[in-house]
Scaffold this active site. Structure first.
Site, PDB file in Angstrom:
ATOM      1  N   ASP A 102      40.190  43.657  36.575  1.00 39.02           N
ATOM      2  CA  ASP A 102      40.009  42.808  37.752  1.00 39.02           C
ATOM      3  C   ASP A 102      38.995  43.432  38.710  1.00 39.02           C
ATOM      4  O   ASP A 102      38.635  44.605  38.601  1.00 39.02           O
ATOM      5  CB  ASP A 102      41.351  42.520  38.447  1.00 39.02           C
ATOM      6  CG  ASP A 102      42.016  43.772  38.996  1.00 39.02           C
ATOM      7  OD1 ASP A 102      41.413  44.422  39.871  1.00 39.02           O
ATOM      8  OD2 ASP A 102      43.132  44.098  38.555  1.00 39.02           O
ATOM      9  N   LYS A 103      38.554  42.641  39.637  1.00 38.23           N
ATOM     10  CA  LYS A 103      37.454  43.030  40.527  1.00 38.23           C
ATOM     11  C   LYS A 103      37.710  44.346  41.245  1.00 38.23           C
ATOM     12  O   LYS A 103      36.796  45.156  41.433  1.00 38.23           O
ATOM     13  CB  LYS A 103      37.201  41.909  41.541  1.00 38.23           C
ATOM     14  CG  LYS A 103      36.049  42.169  42.501  1.00 38.23           C
ATOM     15  CD  LYS A 103      35.883  40.986  43.451  1.00 38.23           C
ATOM     16  CE  LYS A 103      34.778  41.250  44.460  1.00 38.23           C
ATOM     17  NZ  LYS A 103      34.611  40.117  45.405  1.00 38.23           N
TER      18      LYS A 103
END
Length: 286
Positions: A102-103
């Site tokens: 994820d980011k």
């Protein structure tokens, strides 16, 4: 000789077979100028195009290990305003990230144009290990470690039992064999903790090592050979397990009214898991 469209695109290094079917469903793939459909077969001499660009030849297969920084997204979409992993790597061949970080997470990410390898890596049933180093906003206690290892109720399921080891006052190491959405963050939230830093340091036999953040390297021949060997072994094991379950289907069917679901048997070390699942099941009945 005919070949399935998804295998053709996978062998050409365009994407995984699963992604090829999705692209066909969205109308992004044509065969001889006509929209293709998932499962369609093509013959030698036909022209396949993706987003209007003809698919030609079979490029050299490449597998990269990338050290993804936080803030970079693992997507090939141009709609996301954040910098994406493809732009960061800027490799001369068209490569795709295998799975996602994820980011806000960082660390090891594999990228490849080998669709067959991508399929093997993405199959959750293959159960290859992924190792993470995690820092949270609370002290790591024995109860926390035991609860995380036994299985945690998230996303209407219970996570697989895993290995968790304390590495500092507020940090731990965890080995997972599944990849649910934001799994580690959700597991920590279940125990009232927030992840401050999450870094993946290993996928199967591939280690992040001292690779600088924001850079990449090609896998060595030995690394890639061992990775493929492990994945094929896992694949055969998963197929054998499926066959055994199918062969025992009649016996299992006669027991289904007396046996408890798998998550009860697998998570006896976490009494909260049973309670949480039971509550969710009761609420669904209402």
């Amino acid at each position: 000789m005919e070949i399935r469209l998804n295998k053709y695109l996978s062998d050409a290094g365009i994407c995984s077979r699963r992604e090829a079917d999705r692209m066909a469903q969205k109308g992004r793939v044509t065969i001889d100028g006509r929209p293709a459909v998932p499962g369609q077969k093509i013959e030698e001499g036909q022209t396949v195009a993706v987003d209007g660009a003809p698919v030609t030849g079979r490029p050299q297969k490449v597998v990269l290990a990338v050290n993804k920084p936080a803030g970079v997204v693992c997507t090939t979409s141009e709609n996301d305003r954040a910098p994406n992993i493809v732009e960061l790597v800027s490799y001369p061949l068209r490569l795709y990230p295998v799975g996602r970080l994820d980011k806000d997470s960082e660390g090891l990410l594999l990228m490849t144009n080998d669709g067959a390898l991508m399929d093997l890596l993405l199959r959750a049933s293959n159960g290859h290990e992924r190792e993470y180093q995690v820092e949270i906003d609370h002290p790591v206690t024995i109860e926390f470690l035991r609860g995380m290892a036994a299985g945690v109720p998230i996303l209407d399921t219970v996570t697989r039992p895993c290995t968790v080891e304390k590495t500092g006052k507020n940090s731990f190491r965890i080995l997972l064999t599944q990849g649910l959405n934001r799994q580690i963050r959700r597991m920590c939230e279940h125990f009232g903790c927030r992840v401050l830093r999450l870094r993946r340091v290993r996928i199967a036999n591939i280690r992040l090592g001292s690779l600088p953040q924001g850079t990449w390297r090609e896998l060595t021949a030995d690394e890639e050979r061992e990775l493929r060997r492990r994945l094929e072994k896992r694949k055969k094991h998963a197929i054998s397990a499926d066959n055994r379950r199918q062969n025992a289907g009649g016996q299992e069917g006669s027991k289904r009214h007396t046996e408890k679901p798998d998550f009860y048997r697998q998570n006896t070390g976490n009494p909260n898991a049973k309670k949480q699942i039971s509550q969710k099941q009761e609420s669904k009945k209402k």
